[in-house]
Each structure stands twice: as structure tokens, then as C-alpha cells.
Write an enzyme that holds these catalytic residues in place. Structure first.
Site, short mmCIF file in Angstrom:
data_model
loop_
_atom_site.label_atom_id
_atom_site.label_comp_id
_atom_site.label_asym_id
_atom_site.label_seq_id
_atom_site.Cartn_x
_atom_site.Cartn_y
_atom_site.Cartn_z
N GLY A 99 77.27 -27.36 90.01
CA GLY A 99 77.79 -28.53 90.28
C GLY A 99 77.61 -29.55 89.02
N GLY A 101 75.87 -31.29 87.00
CA GLY A 101 74.53 -32.03 86.95
C GLY A 101 74.23 -33.14 85.75
N ASP A 134 67.77 -33.11 83.13
CA ASP A 134 67.62 -34.54 82.81
C ASP A 134 69.21 -35.38 82.97
OD1 ASP A 134 68.96 -33.92 80.56
OD2 ASP A 134 67.46 -34.76 79.32
N GLY A 135 70.19 -34.67 83.07
CA GLY A 135 71.34 -35.32 83.36
C GLY A 135 72.14 -35.80 82.05
N ARG A 185 85.37 -37.36 78.24
CA ARG A 185 86.25 -36.46 78.18
C ARG A 185 87.34 -36.29 79.22
NH1 ARG A 185 83.41 -30.68 79.19
NH2 ARG A 185 83.47 -30.65 81.21
N ASP A 261 81.89 -20.77 85.95
CA ASP A 261 81.72 -22.25 86.22
C ASP A 261 82.35 -22.82 84.92
OD1 ASP A 261 79.27 -21.28 85.29
OD2 ASP A 261 78.62 -23.31 84.85
N ASP A 271 84.28 -26.89 78.57
CA ASP A 271 82.88 -26.88 78.69
C ASP A 271 82.39 -26.23 77.24
OD1 ASP A 271 82.40 -28.18 80.65
OD2 ASP A 271 81.32 -26.64 81.93
P1 AMP Z 1 76.91 -25.20 81.33
O1 AMP Z 1 76.84 -23.66 81.46
O2 AMP Z 1 76.21 -25.67 80.15
O3 AMP Z 1 78.30 -25.94 81.43
O4 AMP Z 1 75.90 -25.98 82.43
C1 AMP Z 1 75.57 -24.99 83.68
C2 AMP Z 1 75.08 -25.88 84.76
O5 AMP Z 1 73.81 -26.71 84.25
C3 AMP Z 1 75.87 -27.18 85.21
O6 AMP Z 1 75.89 -27.24 86.53
C4 AMP Z 1 75.65 -28.34 84.45
O7 AMP Z 1 75.87 -29.55 85.17
C5 AMP Z 1 74.10 -28.06 84.53
N1 AMP Z 1 73.22 -28.71 83.39
C6 AMP Z 1 73.41 -28.45 81.83
N2 AMP Z 1 72.72 -29.30 81.24
C7 AMP Z 1 72.30 -30.25 82.04
C8 AMP Z 1 71.37 -31.18 81.94
N3 AMP Z 1 70.80 -31.61 80.75
N4 AMP Z 1 70.91 -31.79 83.01
C9 AMP Z 1 71.33 -31.46 84.13
N5 AMP Z 1 72.28 -30.75 84.58
C10 AMP Z 1 72.64 -29.72 83.42
MG MG Z 2 79.63 -26.02 82.42
#
Ligand code: AMP
Ligand code: MG
Length: 500
Positions: A99, A101, A134-135, A185, A261, A271
Site C-alpha cells: 500500500g 506507505g 517514516d512516510g 506526481r 507493486d 515508481d
Molecule cells: P517501493 O518498492 O520502493 O515502491 O516501495 C515498496 C513499499 O514500501 C511501498 O508500499 C511503499 O509505500 C513502502 N515504502 C517505501 N519507502 C517508505 C517510507 N520511507 N515510509 C513508508 N513506506 C515506504
Molecule cells: Mg512502489
């Protein structure tokens, strides 16, 4: 005194033409929440041309109120902020709950021509899907996504776009504290293979149907009238993703983290994390620091996309037929469309890159021999094809191409076969060269230049190199001073970092 962390909603004047179809889907598709405000937002960059494409006023976006919106401190009228639920296979292992994050969908903007675009803030604070994260996002990766996604758009590759970047005035903790940023974005949607997997993992067939209908209405309207809309949806995604990966291969792009994802249903590149472009042509190239096994190496991308599409097909099984055996047969038939879709786009693209008109037996072998010679001789991928455009006009152009090969004779042997094929084809050499220059970029976001631009922005608060590089990579088919140079070997191998 209490500090408020709530985004402001009252009294704004900056208008967005929102119509939020995803927010109207059932509750279990997402969590509703506002972005988390940041301390001291400052505009790093606004994309005026994209703003105008969306029917937004770039000056309003750059105004103090616009910057508050882009930072997540103010929620504009008509927005219905949400974090979307999705799942996904990451490096081959399934996570049933990922989701958004660190992203919030503000809403969907309807452009003047009626086209619908998600407007998402990335790095906008924690959500129920943040897990231990940390979002937040750091300035470097935000500017990397800005540069590379805008370069991809200019290269004609389907992609999400960057509308704006703002710094937050807050540090994000990574290995060291780094300046934080939020990326605004734009995407035709953020629906992913992992969005379907989220509901499939929960055996929520009703939600799968709702999501399929939504995706069809947005991205594959012709599928709605097909005998099996779900099958037509799958076939549509298979065809678009096959063509998309072919485009990546033809410009030397490495996505870096092709998890399900990070695979869109619309067929856009999405992404941008540890992405990078090839310098020397080597199919085994990997840049991502987390890709230890080389799963997402340049040359693996077509196969990985096929694997990701098989995961989409699995998720769609309950919609493909009444009984499972029949559904699997339908899924396999739809997936069989992948190789032809990829190959048509890739081989057609290779022919265009070397200036071959029409299609003859032996063309693919001829293109393959060039790539093999390039790989064996460490030839720069972008420069080899760009310099070949001049060689297509006259043999006087050969010297510049052969100089890219460790053993220049490897080019000579190939070039004489190539010239034979061109002579058979006939046609005007200048016209051919012009057509080649329209598909072989002179400029890509070179890793060392991207790195230098991010470094200047992060360490010295100097956006000059970023601006200059952005201006250059968004005119990729123009010859530019200084671009026709083989990048020197970096002191340390180039490495990109994900999710930071
Ligand atoms: P990604 O493969 O980098 O697109 O991210 C994989 C998952 O990790 C997704 O659910 C993102 O929302 C979550 N995510 C990545 N970085 C963060 C962050 N700094 N804080 C919270 N969620 C994160
Ligand atoms: Mg992603």
C-alpha cells in the site's frame, strides 16, 4: 502550546478540476487521510508545461498557497486524499499488504481535453500502510525521479510525470540525516498488478470485479464490450507492458525494482527508485544496491515483466472463467500474447535504430550481431546508435562509431554487412539518417551527471546542475554541446539506492 499536524482545508484560492473516481470505490480499497504537514516548504521546481497540459496555472502552483498544497500542508478544494491498498511480489516474495506507505492520492484531475490524471504526493507522511517506514522522501531520490521520469516522457516512453518538487525543511533519517522533499506526481492511474493481488490474496472476488471494471473504464474502455472483459483487460495489459519493456530496452533504461507493486495496469513506467541508464552495453548491468542477485538486471527485464504479468493473470483467475481449469487455460492464452507483443516492438525498434526499412529475413540477426559486438567491446549504448546515424549518411561517419569499440575491427565487419543491406533497400541516405536521429537519442540522463546534479542540490542547495540537466534531457533527440562524449569510468561503480 500544542503543535497542530493537521493540513489546512479552509479558504484557498488555487483550483484543481478534481473528479475522484478511486475515492468512490469501496472503503477496503484505501484509507482516507490527509497528508502530514511539513515545517518549512520551499519550491524546488514546478513543471509549467505539464501544469498547462493538466489545465492548471503554473504561477498558482508556484505561489505560496500552491507550495503549501504541493507540500501537503493544505488540502485543496475538491481533493479527497487517500492512501491506496495494494500487495505485491518484491524480489519474488509475496507481501499481502504493502500500500501507499509514503504517498497520498490527492485526487484525479480532469484535463481540458477530458483526460483523467492521478495527482499524488510522494513523501507526504505516514499512512496506515507505512509499516516501519517514516512516510517521507529525501531530496535526492525525489529529484532523481523528477529528472528521469521527465526524460522518459521526452523520449516518448509511457511514464508517470513530475509536476513539482518541494523541499520540506525537515530532515529524513537514512544512513545519515538528509534534507526531505515531496514529489507531486502525475499518472494516468496508480493501479498496479499488486492492487489486483491485494484482493486476490483475500479471496475478495467482489472487489476484484469492482477493480477490473474501474481499470477497464479508465484504461481499456474497448474491453468493456468484449465477450470476457476480464480477459480483454489482461490481454490489454500484456500488450502494453510488452511494448513498454521493449521501449526500455531500446534506450538502455533499467527500472531497477520491477516488483509487481511497481508494475502499472495502464502500461506506464512507474515508481522510479534505483533506476539508471546503461553506459557501455552489457545486458548483465545492475545498478541497484539492493539487487544482489541481479534479478532486475537490464537483460532480465523482458522475462521479469512476463513473470509479473503471470502474477496478474493468477490474481484475475476468478474473473476469467467459472471453474479454475478453464480460467487457467484462458490466462495462458492471454499470456501467450506477451512474447509477440514484446518482440514486435523490440525488433521493430531495433530495425528503426539501425535504419532498416521494411522487414527482411536476417534483419534481426543483423541487429543482434551489432549488439553482440557492442557487448564484447564495451561500446557505449547511446553513443553507438547515435553515431551510427551519421555513418548511415556516409562512410566518413564510421570512424566515430568504431572508436567506441575496444576492437574497432568488430565494427568494421558488421558495418560492411549493414551497408550491403542498406544498399539493397535503397532510398535517400539523408532521410534515413534523419529517421534514425528521431529514435536514437543524443542525450540520456547519464548516471554521473544525475549524481552530480543530486549532489549539488543536496549538499550545496544548488539547483543549477539539476536545472541544466533537466533542460538537456528533455530535448533528447537534439545534438547538444558536450553530449557526444564517452563517460569516463567512475572511480567507484555507479550504484543507486531504493526507497530512500
Ligand atoms: P517501493 O518498492 O520502493 O515502491 O516501495 C515498496 C513499499 O514500501 C511501498 O508500499 C511503499 O509505500 C513502502 N515504502 C517505501 N519507502 C517508505 C517510507 N520511507 N515510509 C513508508 N513506506 C515506504
Ligand atoms: Mg512502489
Amino acid at each position: 502550546m500544542t503543535t497542530t499536524l493537521e493540513a489546512t482545508r479552509e479558504g484557498g484560492t488555487v483550483r484543481f478540476p478534481f473528479d475522484n473516481s478511486y475515492a468512490r470505490l469501496p472503503d477496503r480499497f484505501r484509507a482516507r487521510l490527509d497528508p502530514t504537514p511539513v515545517a518549512a516548504p520551499r519550491l524546488l521546481k514546478v513543471n509549467a508545461a505539464l501544469a498547462e497540459r493538466l489545465g492548471l496555472d503554473p504561477a498558482a502552483l508556484a505561489s505560496p498557497e500552491g507550495v503549501q498544497i504541493l507540500a501537503g500542508n493544505r488540502v485543496p478544494e475538491g481533493a479527497e486524499p487517500l492512501a491506496a491498498a495494494y500487495a505485491g511480489h518484491q524480489f519474488g516474495g509475496f507481501s499481502p499488504q504493502l500500500g501507499d506507505g509514503r504517498a497520498i492520492l490527492l485526487g484525479e484531475v480532469i484535463a481540458p481535453d477530458g483526460a483523467r490524471f492521478d495527482l499524488q504526493l510522494k513523501g507526504s507522511g505516514r499512512t496506515p500502510f507505512s509499516r516501519s517506514g517514516d512516510g517521507r522522501a529525501a531530496v535526492g531520490p525525489v529529484l532523481r525521479e523528477y529528472l528521469v521520469s521527465e526524460a522518459m516522457a521526452a523520449l516518448g516512453v509511457p511514464t508517470t510525470r513530475a509536476l513539482a518538487a518541494v523541499s520540506t525543511g525537515q530532515a529524513v533519517m537514512r544512513e545519515t540525516p538528509l534534507p526531505g522533499a515531496v514529489l507531486a506526481r502525475v499518472a494516468s492511474s496508480h493501479i498496479r498488478v499488486g492492487t489486483f493481488q491485494f484482493f486476490a490474496a483475500r479471496r475478495d472476488v467482489e472487489a476484484l470485479q469492482v477493480l477490473a471494471d474501474h481499470a477497464i473504464a479508465r484504461h481499456y474502455p474497448e474491453a468493456a464490450g468484449a465477450p470476457s472483459p476480464a480477459r480483454a483487460l489482461l490481454e490489454g495489459v500484456v500488450a502494453r507492458q510488452g511494448a513498454l519493456v521493449a521501449r526500455w530496452m531500446l534506450i538502455g533504461f533499467i527500472h531497477g525494482v520491477m516488483n509487481t507493486d511497481n508494475t502499472s495496469i495502464s502500461g506506464e513506467t512507474i515508481d522510479y527508485g534505483p533506476c539508471a541508464f546503461l553506459d557501455a552495453y552489457d545486458p548483465a548491468t545492475v545498478f541497484s544496491s539492493i539487487d544482489h542477485g541481479g534479478r532486475y538486471a537490464y537483460g532480465n527485464q523482458p522475462g521479469i515483466m512476463q513473470w509479473n504479468l503471470a502474477r496478474l493473470a493468477e490474481a484475475l483467475l476468478p474473473l476469467l472463467a467459472e471453474d479454475e481449469e478453464a480460467a487457467v487455460a484462458v490466462a495462458q492464452e492471454a499470456l501467450a500474447g506477451y512474447a509477440p507483443a514484446f518482440e514486435a516492438a523490440y525488433l521493430g525498434g531495433l530495425r528503426a535504430k539501425i535504419g532498416l526499412p521494411g522487414e527482411r529475413a536476417g534483419d534481426h540477426a543483423l541487429a543482434g550481431e551489432l549488439l553482440k559486438a557492442m557487448a564484447e567491446n564495451g561500446a557505449d549504448f547511446t553513443l553507438a546508435f547515435r553515431r551510427l546515424c551519421r555513418a548511415a549518411e556516409s562512410e566518413a561517419g564510421d570512424e566515430a562509431v568504431r572508436a567506441l569499440f575496444a576492437d574497432p575491427a568488430a565494427y568494421d565487419a558488421w558495418a560492411s554487412r549493414w551497408r550491403g543491406r542498406l544498399a539493397e533497400a535503397g532510398g535517400d541516405a539523408a532521410v534515413r539518417a534523419a529517421a534514425m536521429r528521431a529514435v536514437n537519442p543524443a542525450v540520456i540522463p547519464r548516471n554521473h551527471l544525475v549524481e552530480a546534479a543530486l549532489e549539488a542540490a543536496v549538499r550545496r542547495d544548488d539547483l543549477g546542475p539539476f536545472e541544466a540537466l533537466l533542460a538537456s534531457v528533455t530535448r533528447p533527440f537534439e545534438d547538444q554541446p558536450g553530449a557526444d562524449v564517452v563517460p569516463g569510468a567512475p572511480e567507484t561503480p555507479y550504484m543507486t539506492f531504493c526507497g530512500t
